[in-house]
Design an enzyme around this catalytic site. Sequence first.
Site, PDB file in Angstrom:
ATOM      1  N   GLY A 162      -1.658   8.809   0.426  1.00 44.29           N
ATOM      2  CA  GLY A 162      -2.493   7.809   1.076  1.00 44.29           C
ATOM      3  C   GLY A 162      -3.337   6.972   0.124  1.00 44.29           C
ATOM      4  O   GLY A 162      -4.367   6.436   0.518  1.00 44.29           O
ATOM      5  N   HIS A 172       6.656  17.049  -9.623  1.00 36.21           N
ATOM      6  CA  HIS A 172       5.772  17.714  -8.665  1.00 36.21           C
ATOM      7  C   HIS A 172       6.639  18.645  -7.828  1.00 36.21           C
ATOM      8  O   HIS A 172       7.363  18.214  -6.931  1.00 36.21           O
ATOM      9  CB  HIS A 172       5.075  16.662  -7.801  1.00 36.21           C
ATOM     10  CG  HIS A 172       4.158  17.235  -6.773  1.00 36.21           C
ATOM     11  ND1 HIS A 172       3.594  16.466  -5.782  1.00 36.21           N
ATOM     12  CD2 HIS A 172       3.704  18.504  -6.573  1.00 36.21           C
ATOM     13  CE1 HIS A 172       2.841  17.233  -5.006  1.00 36.21           C
ATOM     14  NE2 HIS A 172       2.899  18.463  -5.471  1.00 36.21           N
ATOM     15  N   ASP A 209       8.871  13.584  -6.956  1.00 40.14           N
ATOM     16  CA  ASP A 209       8.603  14.501  -5.854  1.00 40.14           C
ATOM     17  C   ASP A 209       9.827  15.372  -5.584  1.00 40.14           C
ATOM     18  O   ASP A 209      10.836  14.899  -5.058  1.00 40.14           O
ATOM     19  CB  ASP A 209       8.246  13.717  -4.592  1.00 40.14           C
ATOM     20  CG  ASP A 209       6.996  12.877  -4.777  1.00 40.14           C
ATOM     21  OD1 ASP A 209       5.901  13.455  -4.801  1.00 40.14           O
ATOM     22  OD2 ASP A 209       7.129  11.649  -4.904  1.00 40.14           O
ATOM     23  N   SER A 212       3.538   4.092  -1.206  1.00 37.34           N
ATOM     24  CA  SER A 212       3.664   2.943  -0.310  1.00 37.34           C
ATOM     25  C   SER A 212       2.908   1.718  -0.807  1.00 37.34           C
ATOM     26  O   SER A 212       3.396   0.586  -0.662  1.00 37.34           O
ATOM     27  CB  SER A 212       3.161   3.318   1.088  1.00 37.34           C
ATOM     28  OG  SER A 212       3.902   4.388   1.629  1.00 37.34           O
ATOM     29  N   GLY A 263       5.308  16.521   1.640  1.00 29.81           N
ATOM     30  CA  GLY A 263       6.648  16.491   2.188  1.00 29.81           C
ATOM     31  C   GLY A 263       7.111  15.145   2.700  1.00 29.81           C
ATOM     32  O   GLY A 263       8.305  14.900   2.819  1.00 29.81           O
ATOM     33  N   PHE A 264       6.172  14.235   2.989  1.00 33.55           N
ATOM     34  CA  PHE A 264       6.543  12.943   3.545  1.00 33.55           C
ATOM     35  C   PHE A 264       5.647  11.853   2.971  1.00 33.55           C
ATOM     36  O   PHE A 264       4.450  12.068   2.757  1.00 33.55           O
ATOM     37  CB  PHE A 264       6.407  12.935   5.074  1.00 33.55           C
ATOM     38  CG  PHE A 264       7.291  13.922   5.767  1.00 33.55           C
ATOM     39  CD1 PHE A 264       8.587  13.595   6.125  1.00 33.55           C
ATOM     40  CD2 PHE A 264       6.835  15.206   6.040  1.00 33.55           C
ATOM     41  CE1 PHE A 264       9.412  14.509   6.755  1.00 33.55           C
ATOM     42  CE2 PHE A 264       7.647  16.131   6.671  1.00 33.55           C
ATOM     43  CZ  PHE A 264       8.939  15.783   7.023  1.00 33.55           C
ATOM     44  N   GLY A 271       3.870   7.876   3.137  1.00 32.93           N
ATOM     45  CA  GLY A 271       3.318   6.965   4.130  1.00 32.93           C
ATOM     46  C   GLY A 271       2.267   7.557   5.049  1.00 32.93           C
ATOM     47  O   GLY A 271       1.946   6.961   6.083  1.00 32.93           O
ATOM     48  N   ASP A 279      -2.969  12.831  -4.613  1.00 29.80           N
ATOM     49  CA  ASP A 279      -1.631  12.443  -4.157  1.00 29.80           C
ATOM     50  C   ASP A 279      -1.612  12.335  -2.640  1.00 29.80           C
ATOM     51  O   ASP A 279      -1.766  13.334  -1.940  1.00 29.80           O
ATOM     52  CB  ASP A 279      -0.618  13.494  -4.627  1.00 29.80           C
ATOM     53  CG  ASP A 279       0.819  13.147  -4.255  1.00 29.80           C
ATOM     54  OD1 ASP A 279       1.044  12.161  -3.548  1.00 29.80           O
ATOM     55  OD2 ASP A 279       1.715  13.897  -4.673  1.00 29.80           O
TER      56      ASP A 279
END
Length: 218
Positions: A166, A58, A27, A187, A134-135, A137, A164
């Site tokens: 969750g 990515h 990422d 995660s 960007g984040f 979780g 991509d």
Amino acid sequence: MLKCDFGNLHREVELLEAANVPMLHLDVMDGHFVPNLSYGPMVIERLRELTDLPFEAHLMISEPARYVDDFIKAGCNLLTFHLEAVPEPRPLIEKIHAKGVAAGLAINPKTPVEKFQPFLDVADLFLVMSVEPGFGGQKFIPSALDKLRWLRSRVPVTTLLSVDGGIEQETVAETAAAGATVFVVGSAIFDKKSPDGGDYGQAIQELTEQARSHRVPL
């Protein structure tokens, strides 16, 4: 790799290889296209020395065309960039192909999947973001399922469909049933390390079994 232990990348790569992951998803974030920063070609180049696993970069960055040569030199096998950053992506895809590297095209959750239509014949992979980029979780956004179904009905079986954000036990099954063939998982792997800190195998095996049992015939 956004959720990995960046203080011990060598060990993380060893654990992922032992668990038979097929590819590392890297990422890359610039603090401009997305509101976060991660790493760039210099880190990837050193990571390349540790493994022969395929690398997908990515590129969640503005002006990706400025940097593709650097990421290719660093050892990436697949470069995926965003349609929102490059509204006319065909020339950049062709440039990446000319370098002997595969090219992917991604869209954010708020971008209509129909924006892919003019480019269905040229990209090797289409990536549907199922969270805001960007984040790590974040919770899965269900509208990604309809986007995957739309793509699956329109692209050749050789084209990879990636999702991509969750992705865990339930959503890997749903996305496989919708046509996804590549699942970017953070995660649900890195948060499941065994108590002794030494194994991702069970988490990856369970996710793989869910994906295989729900995948659609191609």
